[in-house]
Scaffold this motif. Structure first.
Motif, PDB file in Angstrom:
ATOM      1  N   GLU A  12       7.395   8.423   1.078  1.00  0.00           N
ATOM      2  CA  GLU A  12       7.719   8.876   2.435  1.00  0.00           C
ATOM      3  C   GLU A  12       8.906   8.091   2.990  1.00  0.00           C
ATOM      4  OE1 GLU A  12       6.365  11.386   3.982  1.00  0.00           O
ATOM      5  OE2 GLU A  12       4.633  11.706   2.688  1.00  0.00           O
ATOM      6  N   ASP A  13       9.948   8.819   3.411  1.00  0.00           N
ATOM      7  CA  ASP A  13      11.120   8.172   4.004  1.00  0.00           C
ATOM      8  C   ASP A  13      11.428   8.811   5.354  1.00  0.00           C
ATOM      9  OD1 ASP A  13      13.146   6.331   4.136  1.00  0.00           O
ATOM     10  OD2 ASP A  13      14.557   7.510   2.952  1.00  0.00           O
ATOM     11  N   ASN A  14      10.388   9.185   6.053  1.00  0.00           N
ATOM     12  CA  ASN A  14      10.490   9.872   7.326  1.00  0.00           C
ATOM     13  C   ASN A  14      10.605   8.838   8.457  1.00  0.00           C
ATOM     14  OD1 ASN A  14       9.568  10.998   9.831  1.00  0.00           O
ATOM     15  ND2 ASN A  14       8.708  12.717   8.701  1.00  0.00           N
ATOM     16  N   PRO A  15      11.668   8.912   9.283  1.00  0.00           N
ATOM     17  CA  PRO A  15      11.835   7.939  10.367  1.00  0.00           C
ATOM     18  C   PRO A  15      10.670   7.925  11.361  1.00  0.00           C
ATOM     19  CG  PRO A  15      13.848   9.222  10.074  1.00  0.00           C
ATOM     20  CD  PRO A  15      12.799   9.831   9.187  1.00  0.00           C
ATOM     21  N   VAL A  16      10.076   9.074  11.617  1.00  0.00           N
ATOM     22  CA  VAL A  16       8.940   9.132  12.539  1.00  0.00           C
ATOM     23  C   VAL A  16       7.749   8.370  11.953  1.00  0.00           C
ATOM     24  CG1 VAL A  16       7.280  10.684  13.667  1.00  0.00           C
ATOM     25  CG2 VAL A  16       9.707  11.291  13.581  1.00  0.00           C
TER      26      VAL A  16
ATOM     27  N   ARG B  69       5.916   4.982  13.324  1.00  0.00           N
ATOM     28  CA  ARG B  69       4.455   4.885  13.471  1.00  0.00           C
ATOM     29  C   ARG B  69       3.948   3.618  12.782  1.00  0.00           C
ATOM     30  NH1 ARG B  69       0.194   8.516  10.407  1.00  0.00           N
ATOM     31  NH2 ARG B  69      -1.659   7.399  11.065  1.00  0.00           N
ATOM     32  N   GLY B  70       4.448   3.349  11.588  1.00  0.00           N
ATOM     33  CA  GLY B  70       4.072   2.135  10.870  1.00  0.00           C
ATOM     34  C   GLY B  70       4.450   0.881  11.635  1.00  0.00           C
ATOM     35  N   ARG B  71       5.670   0.850  12.157  1.00  0.00           N
ATOM     36  CA  ARG B  71       6.131  -0.300  12.931  1.00  0.00           C
ATOM     37  C   ARG B  71       5.241  -0.534  14.145  1.00  0.00           C
ATOM     38  NH1 ARG B  71      11.221   0.318  11.351  1.00  0.00           N
ATOM     39  NH2 ARG B  71      11.647   2.124  12.635  1.00  0.00           N
ATOM     40  N   ALA B  72       4.881   0.561  14.832  1.00  0.00           N
ATOM     41  CA  ALA B  72       4.034   0.448  16.019  1.00  0.00           C
ATOM     42  C   ALA B  72       2.646  -0.101  15.675  1.00  0.00           C
ATOM     43  CB  ALA B  72       3.911   1.817  16.703  1.00  0.00           C
TER      44      ALA B  72
ATOM     45  N   TRP C 151       8.778  -1.578   4.641  1.00  0.00           N
ATOM     46  CA  TRP C 151       8.687  -0.223   4.086  1.00  0.00           C
ATOM     47  C   TRP C 151       9.559  -0.153   2.845  1.00  0.00           C
ATOM     48  CZ3 TRP C 151       5.931   3.361   7.117  1.00  0.00           C
ATOM     49  CH2 TRP C 151       5.935   4.668   6.661  1.00  0.00           C
ATOM     50  N   ILE C 152       8.978   0.190   1.715  1.00  0.00           N
ATOM     51  CA  ILE C 152       9.714   0.337   0.465  1.00  0.00           C
ATOM     52  C   ILE C 152       9.520   1.768  -0.026  1.00  0.00           C
ATOM     53  CG2 ILE C 152       9.939  -0.422  -1.925  1.00  0.00           C
ATOM     54  CD1 ILE C 152       8.574  -3.075  -1.019  1.00  0.00           C
ATOM     55  N   VAL C 153      10.640   2.449  -0.287  1.00  0.00           N
ATOM     56  CA  VAL C 153      10.560   3.802  -0.833  1.00  0.00           C
ATOM     57  C   VAL C 153      10.523   3.685  -2.353  1.00  0.00           C
ATOM     58  CG1 VAL C 153      11.703   6.048  -0.989  1.00  0.00           C
ATOM     59  CG2 VAL C 153      11.763   4.763   1.160  1.00  0.00           C
ATOM     60  N   LYS C 154       9.521   4.338  -2.971  1.00  0.00           N
ATOM     61  CA  LYS C 154       9.374   4.315  -4.423  1.00  0.00           C
ATOM     62  C   LYS C 154      10.622   4.882  -5.066  1.00  0.00           C
ATOM     63  CE  LYS C 154       4.332   4.786  -4.472  1.00  0.00           C
ATOM     64  NZ  LYS C 154       3.209   5.664  -4.751  1.00  0.00           N
ATOM     65  N   PRO C 155      10.995   4.406  -6.229  1.00  0.00           N
ATOM     66  CA  PRO C 155      10.202   3.609  -7.161  1.00  0.00           C
ATOM     67  C   PRO C 155      10.211   2.129  -6.787  1.00  0.00           C
ATOM     68  CG  PRO C 155      12.328   4.092  -8.149  1.00  0.00           C
ATOM     69  CD  PRO C 155      12.283   4.810  -6.819  1.00  0.00           C
TER      70      PRO C 155
ATOM     71  N   SER D 169       0.799  -1.218   0.000  1.00  0.00           N
ATOM     72  CA  SER D 169       0.000   0.000   0.000  1.00  0.00           C
ATOM     73  C   SER D 169       0.832   1.269   0.000  1.00  0.00           C
ATOM     74  CB  SER D 169      -0.901   0.010   1.243  1.00  0.00           C
ATOM     75  OG  SER D 169      -1.662   1.198   1.302  1.00  0.00           O
ATOM     76  N   ASP D 170       0.326   2.253  -0.735  1.00  0.00           N
ATOM     77  CA  ASP D 170       0.823   3.619  -0.647  1.00  0.00           C
ATOM     78  C   ASP D 170       0.372   4.173   0.705  1.00  0.00           C
ATOM     79  OD1 ASP D 170       1.874   6.103  -1.327  1.00  0.00           O
ATOM     80  OD2 ASP D 170       0.222   6.651  -2.649  1.00  0.00           O
ATOM     81  N   ILE D 171       0.951   5.282   1.117  1.00  0.00           N
ATOM     82  CA  ILE D 171       0.490   5.930   2.345  1.00  0.00           C
ATOM     83  C   ILE D 171      -0.460   7.073   2.006  1.00  0.00           C
ATOM     84  CG2 ILE D 171       1.162   7.366   4.306  1.00  0.00           C
ATOM     85  CD1 ILE D 171       3.628   5.665   4.601  1.00  0.00           C
ATOM     86  N   ASN D 172      -0.010   8.008   1.188  1.00  0.00           N
ATOM     87  CA  ASN D 172      -0.779   9.220   0.917  1.00  0.00           C
ATOM     88  C   ASN D 172      -1.848   8.970  -0.138  1.00  0.00           C
ATOM     89  OD1 ASN D 172       0.783  10.883   2.692  1.00  0.00           O
ATOM     90  ND2 ASN D 172       2.424  10.739   1.203  1.00  0.00           N
ATOM     91  N   MET D 173      -3.091   8.800   0.345  1.00  0.00           N
ATOM     92  CA  MET D 173      -4.238   8.553  -0.533  1.00  0.00           C
ATOM     93  C   MET D 173      -5.452   9.279   0.034  1.00  0.00           C
ATOM     94  SD  MET D 173      -3.852   4.445  -1.178  1.00  0.00           S
ATOM     95  CE  MET D 173      -3.713   4.047   0.572  1.00  0.00           C
ATOM     96  N   PRO D 174      -6.412   9.610  -0.826  1.00  0.00           N
ATOM     97  CA  PRO D 174      -7.646  10.232  -0.328  1.00  0.00           C
ATOM     98  C   PRO D 174      -8.498   9.217   0.438  1.00  0.00           C
ATOM     99  CG  PRO D 174      -7.841   9.763  -2.663  1.00  0.00           C
ATOM    100  CD  PRO D 174      -6.418   9.432  -2.270  1.00  0.00           C
ATOM    101  N   ASN D 175      -9.481   9.705   1.134  1.00  0.00           N
ATOM    102  CA  ASN D 175     -10.476   8.920   1.877  1.00  0.00           C
ATOM    103  C   ASN D 175      -9.894   8.201   3.091  1.00  0.00           C
ATOM    104  OD1 ASN D 175     -12.598   9.614   0.063  1.00  0.00           O
ATOM    105  ND2 ASN D 175     -11.780   8.084  -1.347  1.00  0.00           N
ATOM    106  N   MET D 176      -8.859   7.399   2.912  1.00  0.00           N
ATOM    107  CA  MET D 176      -8.174   6.756   4.034  1.00  0.00           C
ATOM    108  C   MET D 176      -6.737   6.468   3.598  1.00  0.00           C
ATOM    109  SD  MET D 176      -8.938   3.163   6.042  1.00  0.00           S
ATOM    110  CE  MET D 176     -10.597   3.636   6.486  1.00  0.00           C
ATOM    111  N   ASP D 177      -5.774   6.953   4.370  1.00  0.00           N
ATOM    112  CA  ASP D 177      -4.385   6.718   3.994  1.00  0.00           C
ATOM    113  C   ASP D 177      -3.943   5.303   4.376  1.00  0.00           C
ATOM    114  OD1 ASP D 177      -3.089   6.615   6.633  1.00  0.00           O
ATOM    115  OD2 ASP D 177      -3.347   8.785   6.730  1.00  0.00           O
TER     116      ASP D 177
END
Length: 123
Positions: free
Chosen positions: A85-89, A93-96, A102-106, A52-60
């Protein structure tokens, strides 16, 4: 019955990821956002991996992952975030929440083919 669910609001990314996975023996279902992803996951008990992508409308993607783990109580499906998104925070959050990876595009299919096959029981 699918074994992978690809969730992304970009039709191009859905096509790239699902095309690669189909070519390598995966059965893929598609969803356009996190809300659609939850509907697809509830409807298909064969799904073992969510990409899954993170940044999406309706529900991320992270909200969807949280609902998969906590509302649906699904602890067995593997959840991989495929995102810019390659933000450690955000990663923490994802890990928790229970995100598996976690794969950074492409998207580089060859780099994840082995683990994805393992997650889905494909030899």
């Amino acid at each position: 019955m699918a074994n992978v669910l690809v969730v992304d609001d970009s039709s191009t990314m859905r096509e790239i990821v699902s095309g690669y996975l189909n070519k390598h023996g995966f059965d893929v279902a598609l969803a356009t956002d996190g809300r659609d992803g939850l509907v697809q996951l509830k409807a298909d008990p064969g799904i073992k991996l969510v990409v899954s992508d993170i940044n999406m409308p309706n529900m991320d993607g992270l909200a969807m992952a949280d609902k998969i783990r906590n509302e649906l109580g699904n602890k067995s499906v593997h959840i991989i975030m495929l995102t810019t998104e390659d933000n450690p925070v955000m990663r923490e959050r994802g890990r928790a929440i229970g995100v598996t990876g976690w794969i950074v595009k492409p998207f580089r299919g060859d780099a994840v083919l082995g683990p994805f096959k393992k997650f889905c029981g494909i030899t």
